[in-house]
Design a protein around this motif. Structure first.
Motif, PDB file in Angstrom:
ATOM      1  N   THR A   8       0.824  -1.209   0.000  1.00  0.00           N
ATOM      2  CA  THR A   8       0.000   0.000   0.000  1.00  0.00           C
ATOM      3  C   THR A   8       0.856   1.256   0.000  1.00  0.00           C
ATOM      4  N   VAL A   9       1.979   1.220   0.702  1.00  0.00           N
ATOM      5  CA  VAL A   9       2.892   2.366   0.710  1.00  0.00           C
ATOM      6  C   VAL A   9       3.467   2.582  -0.685  1.00  0.00           C
ATOM      7  N   GLU A  10       3.883   1.500  -1.330  1.00  0.00           N
ATOM      8  CA  GLU A  10       4.439   1.604  -2.682  1.00  0.00           C
ATOM      9  C   GLU A  10       3.393   2.149  -3.657  1.00  0.00           C
ATOM     10  N   ASP A  11       2.164   1.658  -3.567  1.00  0.00           N
ATOM     11  CA  ASP A  11       1.095   2.144  -4.446  1.00  0.00           C
ATOM     12  C   ASP A  11       0.821   3.623  -4.217  1.00  0.00           C
ATOM     13  N   ARG A  12       0.820   4.033  -2.972  1.00  0.00           N
ATOM     14  CA  ARG A  12       0.545   5.436  -2.654  1.00  0.00           C
ATOM     15  C   ARG A  12       1.654   6.346  -3.170  1.00  0.00           C
ATOM     16  N   ILE A  13       2.911   5.920  -3.065  1.00  0.00           N
ATOM     17  CA  ILE A  13       4.023   6.732  -3.563  1.00  0.00           C
ATOM     18  C   ILE A  13       3.983   6.802  -5.087  1.00  0.00           C
ATOM     19  N   GLU A  14       3.668   5.692  -5.749  1.00  0.00           N
ATOM     20  CA  GLU A  14       3.551   5.704  -7.212  1.00  0.00           C
ATOM     21  C   GLU A  14       2.399   6.597  -7.668  1.00  0.00           C
ATOM     22  N   THR A  15       1.296   6.581  -6.930  1.00  0.00           N
ATOM     23  CA  THR A  15       0.165   7.455  -7.251  1.00  0.00           C
ATOM     24  C   THR A  15       0.566   8.918  -7.106  1.00  0.00           C
ATOM     25  N   ALA A  16       1.328   9.228  -6.061  1.00  0.00           N
ATOM     26  CA  ALA A  16       1.799  10.609  -5.866  1.00  0.00           C
ATOM     27  C   ALA A  16       2.694  11.036  -7.023  1.00  0.00           C
ATOM     28  N   ALA A  17       3.550  10.137  -7.492  1.00  0.00           N
ATOM     29  CA  ALA A  17       4.419  10.466  -8.625  1.00  0.00           C
ATOM     30  C   ALA A  17       3.590  10.719  -9.878  1.00  0.00           C
ATOM     31  N   GLU A  18       2.531   9.929 -10.085  1.00  0.00           N
ATOM     32  CA  GLU A  18       1.655  10.133 -11.245  1.00  0.00           C
ATOM     33  C   GLU A  18       0.934  11.477 -11.153  1.00  0.00           C
ATOM     34  N   VAL A  19       0.513  11.855  -9.949  1.00  0.00           N
ATOM     35  CA  VAL A  19      -0.168  13.138  -9.767  1.00  0.00           C
ATOM     36  C   VAL A  19       0.773  14.287 -10.108  1.00  0.00           C
ATOM     37  N   PRO A  55      -7.385  13.823 -17.670  1.00  0.00           N
ATOM     38  CA  PRO A  55      -7.852  14.892 -16.790  1.00  0.00           C
ATOM     39  C   PRO A  55      -6.791  15.236 -15.739  1.00  0.00           C
ATOM     40  N   ARG A  56      -6.767  16.485 -15.371  1.00  0.00           N
ATOM     41  CA  ARG A  56      -5.813  16.919 -14.345  1.00  0.00           C
ATOM     42  C   ARG A  56      -6.271  16.409 -12.986  1.00  0.00           C
ATOM     43  N   PRO A  57      -5.332  16.158 -12.098  1.00  0.00           N
ATOM     44  CA  PRO A  57      -5.721  15.651 -10.775  1.00  0.00           C
ATOM     45  C   PRO A  57      -6.500  16.700  -9.990  1.00  0.00           C
ATOM     46  N   GLY A  58      -7.396  16.219  -9.163  1.00  0.00           N
ATOM     47  CA  GLY A  58      -8.224  17.096  -8.356  1.00  0.00           C
ATOM     48  C   GLY A  58      -7.502  17.549  -7.094  1.00  0.00           C
ATOM     49  N   PRO A  59      -8.131  18.442  -6.339  1.00  0.00           N
ATOM     50  CA  PRO A  59      -7.507  18.955  -5.118  1.00  0.00           C
ATOM     51  C   PRO A  59      -7.211  17.865  -4.089  1.00  0.00           C
ATOM     52  N   ARG A  60      -8.107  16.883  -3.969  1.00  0.00           N
ATOM     53  CA  ARG A  60      -7.871  15.817  -2.988  1.00  0.00           C
ATOM     54  C   ARG A  60      -6.643  14.982  -3.368  1.00  0.00           C
ATOM     55  N   ALA A  61      -6.506  14.669  -4.650  1.00  0.00           N
ATOM     56  CA  ALA A  61      -5.359  13.884  -5.104  1.00  0.00           C
ATOM     57  C   ALA A  61      -4.058  14.655  -4.885  1.00  0.00           C
ATOM     58  N   ILE A  62      -4.084  15.962  -5.114  1.00  0.00           N
ATOM     59  CA  ILE A  62      -2.886  16.776  -4.916  1.00  0.00           C
ATOM     60  C   ILE A  62      -2.525  16.837  -3.434  1.00  0.00           C
ATOM     61  N   THR A  63      -3.526  16.979  -2.573  1.00  0.00           N
ATOM     62  CA  THR A  63      -3.277  17.022  -1.127  1.00  0.00           C
ATOM     63  C   THR A  63      -2.687  15.701  -0.639  1.00  0.00           C
ATOM     64  N   GLU A  64      -3.237  14.578  -1.114  1.00  0.00           N
ATOM     65  CA  GLU A  64      -2.699  13.269  -0.719  1.00  0.00           C
ATOM     66  C   GLU A  64      -1.287  13.078  -1.241  1.00  0.00           C
ATOM     67  N   GLU A  66       0.944  15.451  -1.795  1.00  0.00           N
ATOM     68  CA  GLU A  66       1.847  16.274  -0.981  1.00  0.00           C
ATOM     69  C   GLU A  66       2.111  15.621   0.372  1.00  0.00           C
ATOM     70  N   ALA A  67       1.074  15.037   0.980  1.00  0.00           N
ATOM     71  CA  ALA A  67       1.257  14.343   2.257  1.00  0.00           C
ATOM     72  C   ALA A  67       2.155  13.126   2.082  1.00  0.00           C
ATOM     73  N   THR A  68       1.995  12.426   0.974  1.00  0.00           N
ATOM     74  CA  THR A  68       2.825  11.255   0.694  1.00  0.00           C
ATOM     75  C   THR A  68       4.282  11.658   0.495  1.00  0.00           C
ATOM     76  N   LEU A  69       4.503  12.780  -0.134  1.00  0.00           N
ATOM     77  CA  LEU A  69       5.865  13.244  -0.373  1.00  0.00           C
ATOM     78  C   LEU A  69       6.587  13.534   0.941  1.00  0.00           C
ATOM     79  N   LEU A  70       5.860  13.911   1.967  1.00  0.00           N
ATOM     80  CA  LEU A  70       6.467  14.184   3.271  1.00  0.00           C
ATOM     81  C   LEU A  70       7.002  12.915   3.934  1.00  0.00           C
ATOM     82  N   TRP A  71       6.497  11.748   3.517  1.00  0.00           N
ATOM     83  CA  TRP A  71       6.996  10.493   4.080  1.00  0.00           C
ATOM     84  C   TRP A  71       8.474  10.296   3.786  1.00  0.00           C
ATOM     85  N   LEU A  72       8.932  10.841   2.688  1.00  0.00           N
ATOM     86  CA  LEU A  72      10.332  10.634   2.302  1.00  0.00           C
ATOM     87  C   LEU A  72      11.297  11.319   3.265  1.00  0.00           C
TER      88      LEU A  72
END
Length: 140
Positions: A8-19, A55-64, A66-72
């Protein structure tokens, strides 16, 4: 989320990279075109293949993202760079060249980075005096 896994962590980080890839490019202030926008008529578009846009990512996807990027921040800078490069689908060979490590070491550090993030998200403290293999095995 109550119980995080490495998958789940790997999927979330990959999703953040796609966003972040889907966001528009950053341009300097004042970057503009003085020419008026040209509107194509139906006759201009006949015979052309349509250009599909994602389609461009929505505000919720961008917020998630950014939060995921802080994990690094929980990782060493080199390990954080490796995890982010893998999330951006960079092949192993360029990663190994950039970081100056072997393929096996890169894979071990990548697994360790995901495991550290998993431990931290589950509210556990990563033991400092244990090996990388111990942390990786306990995160599975």
């Amino acid at each position: 989320m109550a119980d995080w896994t490495r998958t789940t962590v790997e999927d979330r980080i990959e999703t953040a990279a796609e966003v972040f890839r889907a966001l528009p490019d950053v341009r300097p202030q004042g970057f503009a075109n003085a020419w008026p926008e040209y509107f194509h008529s139906f006759g201009d578009k006949v015979g052309q293949t349509p250009q599909a846009r994602r389609p461009r990512p929505g505000p919720r996807a961008i917020t998630e993202a950014e939060a995921t990027l802080l994990w690094l921040r929980w990782l060493e800078p080199q390990d954080a760079r490796l995890v982010w490069l893998r999330a951006n689908r960079t092949a192993w060979k360029p990663i190994c060249w950039e970081l100056g490590i072997s393929r096996a070491t890169a894979n071990r550090r990548w697994e360790y980075g995901l495991s550290v993030i998993t431990w931290r998200l589950n509210g556990k403290r990563v033991p400092a005096k244990r090996s990388m293999d111990h942390v990786i095995q306990r995160a599975r």
